[in-house]
Structure formats: structure tokens, C-alpha cells
Enzyme design. Sequence first.
Site, PDB file in Angstrom:
ATOM      1  N   LEU A 148       0.877  -1.190  -0.050  1.00 14.94           N
ATOM      2  CA  LEU A 148       0.056   0.154  -0.054  1.00 14.94           C
ATOM      3  C   LEU A 148       0.588   1.260  -0.039  1.00 14.94           C
ATOM      4  CD1 LEU A 148      -2.784  -0.832   2.613  1.00 14.94           C
ATOM      5  CD2 LEU A 148      -2.870  -0.863   0.065  1.00 14.94           C
ATOM      6  N   THR A 205      10.991  -3.091   2.207  1.00 18.47           N
ATOM      7  CA  THR A 205      10.034  -4.269   2.928  1.00 18.47           C
ATOM      8  C   THR A 205      11.010  -5.532   2.942  1.00 18.47           C
ATOM      9  OG1 THR A 205       7.929  -5.303   3.140  1.00 18.47           O
ATOM     10  CG2 THR A 205       8.773  -4.754   1.189  1.00 18.47           C
ATOM     11  N   LYS A 225      15.442  -5.310   4.830  1.00 14.84           N
ATOM     12  CA  LYS A 225      15.733  -4.406   5.995  1.00 14.84           C
ATOM     13  C   LYS A 225      17.176  -4.566   6.669  1.00 14.84           C
ATOM     14  CE  LYS A 225      10.771  -3.682   6.893  1.00 14.84           C
ATOM     15  NZ  LYS A 225       9.949  -3.431   7.863  1.00 14.84           N
ATOM     16  N   ASP A 285      10.039   2.355  11.272  1.00 13.53           N
ATOM     17  CA  ASP A 285       8.969   1.483  11.824  1.00 13.53           C
ATOM     18  C   ASP A 285       8.599   1.738  13.265  1.00 13.53           C
ATOM     19  OD1 ASP A 285       8.451   0.083   9.393  1.00 13.53           O
ATOM     20  OD2 ASP A 285      10.013  -1.319   9.850  1.00 13.53           O
ATOM     21  N   ALA A 293       9.759 -13.166  16.197  1.00 16.48           N
ATOM     22  CA  ALA A 293      10.985 -12.689  16.561  1.00 16.48           C
ATOM     23  C   ALA A 293      11.885 -12.356  15.379  1.00 16.48           C
ATOM     24  CB  ALA A 293      11.608 -13.703  17.197  1.00 16.48           C
ATOM     25  N   ARG A 342       8.100 -18.877  17.721  1.00 15.93           N
ATOM     26  CA  ARG A 342       7.754 -20.109  17.208  1.00 15.93           C
ATOM     27  C   ARG A 342       9.087 -21.011  17.195  1.00 15.93           C
ATOM     28  NH1 ARG A 342       5.149 -18.405  11.496  1.00 15.93           N
ATOM     29  NH2 ARG A 342       6.775 -16.836  11.514  1.00 15.93           N
ATOM     30  N   ARG A 360      15.993 -19.325  16.752  1.00 18.48           N
ATOM     31  CA  ARG A 360      15.949 -18.379  15.951  1.00 18.48           C
ATOM     32  C   ARG A 360      15.809 -17.131  16.447  1.00 18.48           C
ATOM     33  NH1 ARG A 360      12.312 -19.981  10.845  1.00 18.48           N
ATOM     34  NH2 ARG A 360      13.505 -18.102   9.939  1.00 18.48           N
TER      35      ARG A 360
END
Length: 314
Positions: free
Chosen positions: A16, A62, A66, A111, A150, A174, A178
Site C-alpha cells: 500500500l 520491506t 531491511k 517502523d 521474533a 515459534r 532463531r
Amino acid sequence: MGRRAAVLGHPIAHSLSPALHRAAYAALGLEGWRYDAVDVTADALPAFLAGLDDAWAGLSLTMPLKQTVLPLLDHVEPLADVVGAVNTVLVQAGAGTGVAGGPVLVGANTDVYGIVTALQEGLRDRPRGRRPGDGPAGAPADRTAAVLGAGATAASCLAALAQLGCTTPVVYVRSMGRIGSLMRAAHRMGVEPRYAPLAAAADEFGAADLVVSTLPAHAADDVAAGLGAAVASRAAGIASRAAGGDGPHGVLLDVVYDPFPTALSSAWARAGGVVVGGDRMLLHQAAEQVRLMTGLVAPVEAMAGVLGARSVHR
């Protein structure tokens, strides 16, 4: 004379950002300015940056760029350096010395600003009196927070929550294998999170004052189901931490804006919490990008107009 800007990522067709930035240019009367969406992979990023010239004002980045962009820049602003993620590249006159060459490239992170501002909107909508110190102003010393996920956005969340007075959030992940990058970013910020498996979130996170979900669409569906079950148990007179005592009283920012509402957002709203859609974060980080790239105050309301009814808090 017009300038160029673009959002880069892979995939990028869903973004967007072009609509937001173009609305800003129109409202500001910036004739000749253009903003495009360009599909760029991590491997192709160095060549793209090397092709920039002084006609460019900046780039929005994006996933998956990043972090990939960091070694390609001439300068990285302190906040972006601490977070370890750049979502904005400013193209400045001069001879760059970075790997990409060309003009001077400066990395920034908007951000964090977007997350802080979106959460503050939710706090203004939060009913007062649910907890001691509730209200739109200030940051209570005992304000609690949780982050789901994360990835790269989670580091920006930690910085944003720290600005709102939460330096010991719980991060539900999850995979515990990581979280190294996030742990290092947290250490640089002076933030001390507690890390827990995502499966534990359904039993705990409903009691938090501020919650940010950085998980992709449907990845939090099991957590949503757990929250719904906890609320049902509460209604049946069974105590539950997930139900937050008398139900979620906090603010949930779900960074997913398509599809919206997510199962998690819907479950949180049904349980009595305040929901802020991910498009509000997108709006405010884009507004800050407009300010940095043009030097003008962003027309936030004009930009919000392109988001439509999804901007409404639930």
C-alpha cells in the site's frame, strides 16, 4: 523539479506504500514527484542501489531487504543501527563510499515511530480505570507488554515498547533457535525481554497492557483460538491468565493489514480489548518517510483517506 522514490521488496505487488506516498505528494502539491513499487530480491539489491542517481529522494524497504541493506549504506542512523533494521533509505547529494557506490545513502528506521504512534492511538481509545494509572497520558511504571514473533519487525517493536515504558516485555517465538539476532538487538537497546514459546502465549498474553503481533497472516490462529477458549472458561467461572482476569484490557497492534481483521484481532476485540490495525502502523511509518524524503510535514489525514474503513479501531 520532480524527484523519484519507491518501495522495494519481494514480493511487492501487495504494498500500500505507493498509494500512501502518492496521496501525500498530491496533498503537498509536489508536482513531478513519483513513487513506484519495484520487485527487488536481496541478491539484486546491490545492483539496484548502484544505479541510483541524484533524481532519487529515497527508498522504502520491506522484506527481505531491511537487514540485507545495512552493509550497502554510507551511513546508518543510530536508531536503525541499534535495532539492526533499515526500512528507509535517504538518497543525498555527494559521492557515496558504500559498496553500492553512487550518491550518499543514509539508512533510517521509521517502523519504530509507526509502532509507537499506532499504540498511542490505541491507548487513547482504551477505557480508563481498567488498571491503576490507566489513561491516555504518560507511561505507568508497571505497564506490561508482549510481542508475538521474533523476526526483523520484532526488534523495532522492542525499541517502540521501550519508548512507551516497557523494557521487560515477553517475546513469544515459534523457534527458540532463531532468536539470536533479536537477543543481540535487545542487548544493544538495554531491553531485557523474557523469551517463551509461542504455544505459551494463549495462556498468558491476554493480561498484557500492550501486545504487538508481528506474525504473518494465520500464524497466530492457534493463539487466537486459545484466547477464545480462555475467555469462554472465564465466562464459565474458571480462572485463566489468558483471559486477563476480567478479560483483555490492553491494546493489540496486529501488523498484518491484509487480510484484516485477522483471527487474533477478532478474538482480542470480542474479549474486550482494543485493536489497532496494522495499516495504522503502515500509515505513520510512511508519514515519517514522507517527512524525511521531502522535508515537509506529512499530510496524515490525506494519506489515511486511502486506507478506508480498515483504519478504524475495534
